[in-house]
Design a protein around this motif. Structure first.
Motif, PDB file in Angstrom:
ATOM      1  N   ARG A 197       1.146  -5.941  -7.407  1.00 45.82           N
ATOM      2  CA  ARG A 197       0.601  -4.922  -8.318  1.00 45.82           C
ATOM      3  C   ARG A 197       1.688  -3.988  -8.839  1.00 45.82           C
ATOM      4  O   ARG A 197       1.689  -3.607 -10.006  1.00 45.82           O
ATOM      5  N   ILE A 198       2.638  -3.639  -7.960  1.00 49.49           N
ATOM      6  CA  ILE A 198       3.732  -2.762  -8.378  1.00 49.49           C
ATOM      7  C   ILE A 198       4.585  -3.446  -9.435  1.00 49.49           C
ATOM      8  O   ILE A 198       4.972  -2.846 -10.439  1.00 49.49           O
ATOM      9  N   LEU A 233       0.224  -5.508  -2.690  1.00 44.90           N
ATOM     10  CA  LEU A 233       0.692  -4.249  -3.293  1.00 44.90           C
ATOM     11  C   LEU A 233       1.968  -4.485  -4.097  1.00 44.90           C
ATOM     12  O   LEU A 233       2.128  -3.942  -5.192  1.00 44.90           O
ATOM     13  N   LEU A 253      -1.541  -7.918   2.691  1.00 46.39           N
ATOM     14  CA  LEU A 253      -1.923  -6.706   1.954  1.00 46.39           C
ATOM     15  C   LEU A 253      -0.689  -6.065   1.316  1.00 46.39           C
ATOM     16  O   LEU A 253      -0.717  -5.653   0.149  1.00 46.39           O
ATOM     17  N   GLY A 254       0.416  -6.009   2.086  1.00 44.91           N
ATOM     18  CA  GLY A 254       1.664  -5.462   1.555  1.00 44.91           C
ATOM     19  C   GLY A 254       2.157  -6.252   0.358  1.00 44.91           C
ATOM     20  O   GLY A 254       2.559  -5.692  -0.661  1.00 44.91           O
ATOM     21  N   LEU A 286      -7.297  -5.506  -4.440  1.00 40.74           N
ATOM     22  CA  LEU A 286      -6.054  -5.188  -5.143  1.00 40.74           C
ATOM     23  C   LEU A 286      -5.752  -6.183  -6.256  1.00 40.74           C
ATOM     24  O   LEU A 286      -5.363  -5.801  -7.351  1.00 40.74           O
TER      25      LEU A 286
END
Lengths: 324, 118
Positions: free
Chosen positions: B98-99, B95, B91-92, A168
């Motif tokens: 990235r958001i 994210l 992992l959250g 990611l």
């Protein structure tokens, strides 16, 4: 006495939980989350779960706080007031809570030795561990031997999460190993960091290899090991930490720990046993168990430490230069 | 412990669980939601460890002269769950980062508005 401490800790947890939800500053909420973890770790000690307490203290109060702080540094630390009225969520939460409390009414009471959970499997583990595995810490024997498959699965989850974070965010190489001028001013952090870095690593090794006899094992040791390097990176800059453990090496170590674990399983198959049946690893079953547990705990420790440190590197490498 | 006090631990755990749940569903800020999830997870850990406890028992490390130990199985489950919880939290958070880069905000309401405009 235990009941009194238990009661007080739970009340403190509740107060902290409410304050976290009310806080508008995410920085303050993160610090309170750290306290929340530390309180629950203390509660685990009171409830006789020493291995769990060690893990919770290292992870909840340590690494997750650092990751939350790193995320806040990359995003924002102010939470805007919600535009909707929070009535509907409140009603949902109260109804769910009521239903759950209704569900607890016929549960066996806290501390009851006749509760169904204590009557099946667990007595066998407690009874057979000294003879079959030959180590005093039953948590380690269940984790590494009786339920070695589960632990392999858990390790695979951690491995996958590490790979997910890497996919990611990606790792950005950055030039220059110089220390950031901002850190240079923090003399106390640097002195304390230098002093504690070797001690933390030594403690991690103790937790790793003493896990058979006392509270500890690969999961806790891996996290403590990573914490040591994170402290180093905080005090001396990311560049210097990466000269110590380069990012490429971490990627190899992540896979190596996993492979070591699976390798022990395959080795025991080659020697005529079943997958992860340590009895065949040495001449007599008990030393086989010892060897198997030490090896797979080492695999767990290596993968956990590398994944944690890698996640930290990835988050930090996103930060703009000079902001470190 | 007898009477209703014997369920005290479970009730507080449920209150904590609902506190986390509330943060997840009522707060538009993504980091706050992850913190809420973290509170929820930790309360589940406390629930399991509370069930493992035996009155008068001790930590499950075998020693001569001790007869009553707490149940080691929930300890094992929760020990690994804690490490996995950190991995999923990371992992959250990845994210969320990235958001933030894609939308310029981590507020759920603003993200929905931007999505509708597209």
């Amino acid at each position: 006495m235990e009941i009194l401490i238990d009661t007080i800790l739970l009340v403190l947890l509740m107060i902290t939980g409410f304050s976290i939800v009310r806080m508008r500053s995410l920085l303050a909420a993160t610090m309170l989350t750290s306290i929340y973890s530390l309180l629950s770790a203390s509660l685990f000690v009171v409830l006789d779960a020493v291995d769990v307490a060690l893990t919770e203290a290292a992870i909840g109060a340590g690494i997750s706080t650092i990751l939350l702080l790193a995320t806040i540094a990359l995003t924002t630390d102010r939470e805007k007031p919600p535009q909707r009225t929070p009535m509907l969520p409140l009603i949902v939460v109260i109804i769910t809570g009521m239903a759950l409390i209704y569900g607890t009414l016929d549960m066996p009471h806290f501390g009851n030795p006749q509760a169904p959970v204590h009557l099946h499997v667990a007595p066998a583990y407690l009874h057979d561990t000294p003879g079959e595995i030959g180590i005093p810490n039953v948590v380690t024997s269940v984790l590494a031997s009786y339920r070695g498959y589960d632990t392999l699965g858990e390790l695979a989850v951690i491995f996958t999460a590490g790979a997910g974070v890497l996919t990611l965010l990606g790792y950005r190489t950055r030039g220059g190993n110089s220390m950031d001028p901002g850190i240079r001013k923090l003399l106390i952090l640097r002195v304390i960091g230098k002093l504690f870095f070797p001690l933390i690593l030594l403690f991690a090794l103790y937790v790793q290899f003493h896990g058979d006899y006392g509270p500890g094992g690969g999961f806790q040791a891996g996290v403590i090991f990573a914490t040591g390097f994170i402290l180093y990176a905080l005090a001396f800059g990311l560049g210097n930490a990466q000269r110590l453990i380069p990012h490429q090496l971490l990627r190899i170590m992540v896979a190596f720990g996993m492979l070591l674990y699976i390798g022990v399983g395959i080795e025991s198959m080659l020697l005529g046993g079943k997958f992860l049946e340590y009895n065949v690893l040495a001449d007599d079953p008990v030393s086989g168990q010892h060897l198997g547990i030490i090896l797979i705990e080492l695999g767990v420790g290596i993968t956990v430490a590398s994944v944690m440190l890698m996640i930290y590197y990835v988050f930090r490498s996103r930060q703009p230069e000079g902001d470190l | 412990m007898s009477g209703l006090l014997g369920l005290y631990n479970y009730w507080i755990v449920i209150i904590l669980m609902m506190t986390g749940f509330y943060a997840v569903i009522a707060r538009p800020n993504l980091i706050k939601q992850i913190i809420g999830l973290f509170i929820f997870q930790t309360s589940v850990f406390i629930l399991f460890i509370s069930m493992a406890n035996i009155e008068g028992g001790t930590a499950p490390i075998i020693k001569e002269g001790i007869r009553l130990y707490s149940n080691p199985l929930p300890h094992v489950l929760i020990l690994t769950a804690i490490v996995v919880s950190l991995a999923t939290t990371a992992l959250g958070l990845a994210l969320v980062v990235r958001i933030k880069e894609a939308y310029g905000t981590i507020n759920e309401d603003n993200i929905h508005v931007q999505d509708e405009e597209d």
